[in-house]
Motif scaffolding. Sequence first.
Motif, PDB file in Angstrom:
ATOM      1  N   VAL A  46      14.812   9.428  -9.654  1.00  0.00           N
ATOM      2  CA  VAL A  46      14.472   8.551 -10.631  1.00  0.00           C
ATOM      3  C   VAL A  46      14.603   7.090  -9.935  1.00  0.00           C
ATOM      4  O   VAL A  46      13.773   6.162  -9.917  1.00  0.00           O
ATOM      5  N   LEU A  47      15.865   6.459  -9.472  1.00  0.00           N
ATOM      6  CA  LEU A  47      16.193   5.317  -8.998  1.00  0.00           C
ATOM      7  C   LEU A  47      15.170   5.056  -7.826  1.00  0.00           C
ATOM      8  O   LEU A  47      14.610   4.015  -7.855  1.00  0.00           O
ATOM      9  N   PRO A  48      15.180   5.962  -6.815  1.00  0.00           N
ATOM     10  CA  PRO A  48      14.185   5.685  -5.767  1.00  0.00           C
ATOM     11  C   PRO A  48      12.642   5.360  -6.201  1.00  0.00           C
ATOM     12  O   PRO A  48      11.983   4.286  -5.806  1.00  0.00           O
ATOM     13  N   GLN A  49      12.239   5.898  -7.287  1.00  0.00           N
ATOM     14  CA  GLN A  49      10.943   5.811  -7.591  1.00  0.00           C
ATOM     15  C   GLN A  49      10.669   4.495  -8.350  1.00  0.00           C
ATOM     16  O   GLN A  49       9.928   3.669  -8.369  1.00  0.00           O
ATOM     17  N   LEU A  50      11.988   4.265  -9.310  1.00  0.00           N
ATOM     18  CA  LEU A  50      11.555   2.816  -9.940  1.00  0.00           C
ATOM     19  C   LEU A  50      11.901   1.762  -8.856  1.00  0.00           C
ATOM     20  O   LEU A  50      11.328   0.848  -9.243  1.00  0.00           O
ATOM     21  N   VAL A  51      12.740   1.725  -8.003  1.00  0.00           N
ATOM     22  CA  VAL A  51      12.757   0.864  -6.956  1.00  0.00           C
ATOM     23  C   VAL A  51      11.410   0.605  -6.204  1.00  0.00           C
ATOM     24  O   VAL A  51      10.850  -0.525  -6.110  1.00  0.00           O
ATOM     25  N   MET A  52      10.741   1.784  -5.853  1.00  0.00           N
ATOM     26  CA  MET A  52       9.492   1.568  -5.236  1.00  0.00           C
ATOM     27  C   MET A  52       8.490   1.119  -6.257  1.00  0.00           C
ATOM     28  O   MET A  52       7.672   0.200  -5.526  1.00  0.00           O
ATOM     29  N   VAL A  53       8.396   1.168  -7.563  1.00  0.00           N
ATOM     30  CA  VAL A  53       7.466   0.638  -8.385  1.00  0.00           C
ATOM     31  C   VAL A  53       7.661  -0.850  -8.534  1.00  0.00           C
ATOM     32  O   VAL A  53       6.815  -1.657  -8.428  1.00  0.00           O
ATOM     33  N   ASP A  54       9.155  -1.164  -8.646  1.00  0.00           N
ATOM     34  CA  ASP A  54       9.332  -2.563  -8.628  1.00  0.00           C
ATOM     35  C   ASP A  54       8.876  -3.326  -7.229  1.00  0.00           C
ATOM     36  O   ASP A  54       8.070  -4.366  -7.450  1.00  0.00           O
ATOM     37  N   TYR A  55       9.046  -2.804  -6.237  1.00  0.00           N
ATOM     38  CA  TYR A  55       8.582  -3.169  -4.853  1.00  0.00           C
ATOM     39  C   TYR A  55       6.978  -3.384  -4.907  1.00  0.00           C
ATOM     40  O   TYR A  55       6.360  -4.505  -4.323  1.00  0.00           O
ATOM     41  N   SER A  56       6.501  -2.545  -5.522  1.00  0.00           N
ATOM     42  CA  SER A  56       4.920  -2.609  -5.363  1.00  0.00           C
ATOM     43  C   SER A  56       4.287  -3.618  -6.043  1.00  0.00           C
ATOM     44  O   SER A  56       3.111  -3.929  -5.996  1.00  0.00           O
ATOM     45  N   PHE A  57       4.847  -4.055  -6.956  1.00  0.00           N
ATOM     46  CA  PHE A  57       4.552  -5.277  -7.638  1.00  0.00           C
ATOM     47  C   PHE A  57       4.836  -6.620  -7.404  1.00  0.00           C
ATOM     48  O   PHE A  57       4.673  -7.732  -8.242  1.00  0.00           O
ATOM     49  N   ARG A  58       5.581  -6.764  -6.160  1.00  0.00           N
ATOM     50  CA  ARG A  58       6.160  -8.030  -5.814  1.00  0.00           C
ATOM     51  C   ARG A  58       5.220  -8.354  -4.444  1.00  0.00           C
ATOM     52  O   ARG A  58       4.956  -7.466  -3.433  1.00  0.00           O
ATOM     53  N   PRO A  59       5.253  -9.614  -4.133  1.00  0.00           N
ATOM     54  CA  PRO A  59       4.538  -9.910  -2.752  1.00  0.00           C
ATOM     55  C   PRO A  59       5.551  -9.776  -1.765  1.00  0.00           C
ATOM     56  O   PRO A  59       6.698  -9.526  -1.895  1.00  0.00           O
ATOM     57  N   ASN A  60       4.885  -9.745  -0.549  1.00  0.00           N
ATOM     58  CA  ASN A  60       5.587  -9.783   0.653  1.00  0.00           C
ATOM     59  C   ASN A  60       6.068 -10.929   1.059  1.00  0.00           C
ATOM     60  O   ASN A  60       5.394 -11.932   1.453  1.00  0.00           O
ATOM     61  N   LEU A  61       7.354 -11.184   0.901  1.00  0.00           N
ATOM     62  CA  LEU A  61       8.144 -12.591   0.956  1.00  0.00           C
ATOM     63  C   LEU A  61       8.847 -12.753   2.139  1.00  0.00           C
ATOM     64  O   LEU A  61       9.543 -11.536   2.410  1.00  0.00           O
ATOM     65  N   LEU A  62       9.216 -13.803   2.592  1.00  0.00           N
ATOM     66  CA  LEU A  62      10.253 -13.984   3.556  1.00  0.00           C
ATOM     67  C   LEU A  62      11.761 -14.040   2.955  1.00  0.00           C
ATOM     68  O   LEU A  62      11.789 -14.216   1.583  1.00  0.00           O
TER      69      LEU A  62
ATOM     70  N   TRP B 289       6.716  -3.815   2.849  1.00  0.00           N
ATOM     71  CA  TRP B 289       7.324  -2.890   2.076  1.00  0.00           C
ATOM     72  C   TRP B 289       6.589  -2.991   0.790  1.00  0.00           C
ATOM     73  O   TRP B 289       6.109  -1.853   0.258  1.00  0.00           O
ATOM     74  N   PRO B 290       6.411  -3.937  -0.027  1.00  0.00           N
ATOM     75  CA  PRO B 290       5.558  -4.104  -1.056  1.00  0.00           C
ATOM     76  C   PRO B 290       4.232  -3.309  -1.098  1.00  0.00           C
ATOM     77  O   PRO B 290       3.811  -2.686  -1.960  1.00  0.00           O
ATOM     78  N   GLN B 291       3.437  -3.593  -0.124  1.00  0.00           N
ATOM     79  CA  GLN B 291       2.091  -3.101   0.013  1.00  0.00           C
ATOM     80  C   GLN B 291       2.355  -1.607   0.355  1.00  0.00           C
ATOM     81  O   GLN B 291       1.603  -0.904  -0.141  1.00  0.00           O
ATOM     82  N   GLY B 292       3.287  -1.049   1.101  1.00  0.00           N
ATOM     83  CA  GLY B 292       3.287   0.341   1.425  1.00  0.00           C
ATOM     84  C   GLY B 292       3.921   1.045  -0.055  1.00  0.00           C
ATOM     85  O   GLY B 292       3.365   1.769  -0.266  1.00  0.00           O
ATOM     86  N   SER B 293       4.769   0.389  -0.705  1.00  0.00           N
ATOM     87  CA  SER B 293       5.190   0.733  -2.289  1.00  0.00           C
ATOM     88  C   SER B 293       4.026   0.864  -3.124  1.00  0.00           C
ATOM     89  O   SER B 293       3.869   2.288  -3.834  1.00  0.00           O
ATOM     90  N   ALA B 294       3.209   0.162  -3.041  1.00  0.00           N
ATOM     91  CA  ALA B 294       1.784   0.097  -3.986  1.00  0.00           C
ATOM     92  C   ALA B 294       1.068   1.447  -3.471  1.00  0.00           C
ATOM     93  O   ALA B 294       0.580   2.218  -4.332  1.00  0.00           O
ATOM     94  N   TYR B 295       0.832   1.668  -2.311  1.00  0.00           N
ATOM     95  CA  TYR B 295      -0.126   2.749  -1.811  1.00  0.00           C
ATOM     96  C   TYR B 295       0.808   4.082  -2.048  1.00  0.00           C
ATOM     97  O   TYR B 295       0.016   5.018  -2.432  1.00  0.00           O
ATOM     98  N   ALA B 296       1.964   3.838  -1.920  1.00  0.00           N
ATOM     99  CA  ALA B 296       2.804   5.274  -2.099  1.00  0.00           C
ATOM    100  C   ALA B 296       2.851   5.629  -3.534  1.00  0.00           C
ATOM    101  O   ALA B 296       2.761   6.808  -4.106  1.00  0.00           O
ATOM    102  N   PHE B 297       2.830   4.611  -4.368  1.00  0.00           N
ATOM    103  CA  PHE B 297       3.043   4.783  -6.002  1.00  0.00           C
ATOM    104  C   PHE B 297       1.329   5.330  -6.477  1.00  0.00           C
ATOM    105  O   PHE B 297       1.223   6.219  -7.321  1.00  0.00           O
ATOM    106  N   ILE B 298       0.450   4.778  -5.797  1.00  0.00           N
ATOM    107  CA  ILE B 298      -0.727   5.272  -6.253  1.00  0.00           C
ATOM    108  C   ILE B 298      -1.103   6.823  -5.654  1.00  0.00           C
ATOM    109  O   ILE B 298      -1.628   7.531  -6.460  1.00  0.00           O
TER     110      ILE B 298
END
Length: 294
Positions: free
Chosen positions: A29-45, A260-269
């Motif tokens: 559950v926790l890794p999936q929730l982290v991945m979902v959170d990452y997927s909605f965030r921009p790739n920032l410095l 990682w945010p873009q990869g998380s979005a693809y993984a969540f899809i």
Amino acid sequence: MTTLLRRYGWPLTAVIVLLCAWWVVVMVVLPQLVMVDYSFRPNLLPREIGTEKDVWTLANYKTLWSNQIHLAIFFKTIWASCLVTFVTFVVCYPIAYYMAQVARGPKAGLFAVLLVIPYWVNEILRTFAWYILLSRGGPINEALMGLGLIAEPIDLKQGDLGVILGMVYAYILFMVFPLYTAMESLDRNQIEAARDLGASIPRIHWRVVIPHSKPGIATGCIMTFMLAAGSYAVPALLGSPGSRWFTEIIYNWFFEGGDWPQGSAYAFILLLLCLGFILLMLKLFKVRLGDIAK
């Protein structure tokens, strides 16, 4: 829960439940929730994290629909995974039926051992074995030239052929054992009765064996499809440059692009796709999730 309490008592049952809950929460559950959170965030410095730029956005999901190459690979992965699932079912159905209704006893056990032994070898090594078999100088090309079917070696890894063959072999056990478990509980007298009433062999399987085996078929299809859609090693080793898998795109976003945010979005899809396939199988075979869990 009642069965556990009756068998082990309160203390041991509590330990078992807590360990299972810890495993599900921490490892799933926790890794999936982290991945979902990452997927909605921009790739920032690093210095931009927590600033006004660090907000949820759908930009990562829009990338897939705007990138025609990635979108084509995504849909190719879907149909190719469905094809792997279908071919694996066609290959495993007669094997499972033989083990469950024909071999019986020690013969079935020996057959199961013969199926399992190759899987004692690491998946990467087994995939490399297929790489050697399908190569230009491999045994398959040598056999075809020896039979006069081809004049010169051909690259059997071109396109998706090598990937599909490798996946069918890699995931055959995940199809054959659910089918075997379902078919083993079928009363052989039903098959004999259908045969005595004049039913042909195809009709016996269509009207008696397959309806009884629906939970096993659904389980095998779900497991095979999810493993095929989420595979990385087999496409990476057996695929040609023109036969990329969606998981390879995800890998590139994470470890080569550093996004990682873009990869998380693809993984969540991809995760949503697998969940959709599960629901489709449950509806198609008219089985419940509890039947699958058995």
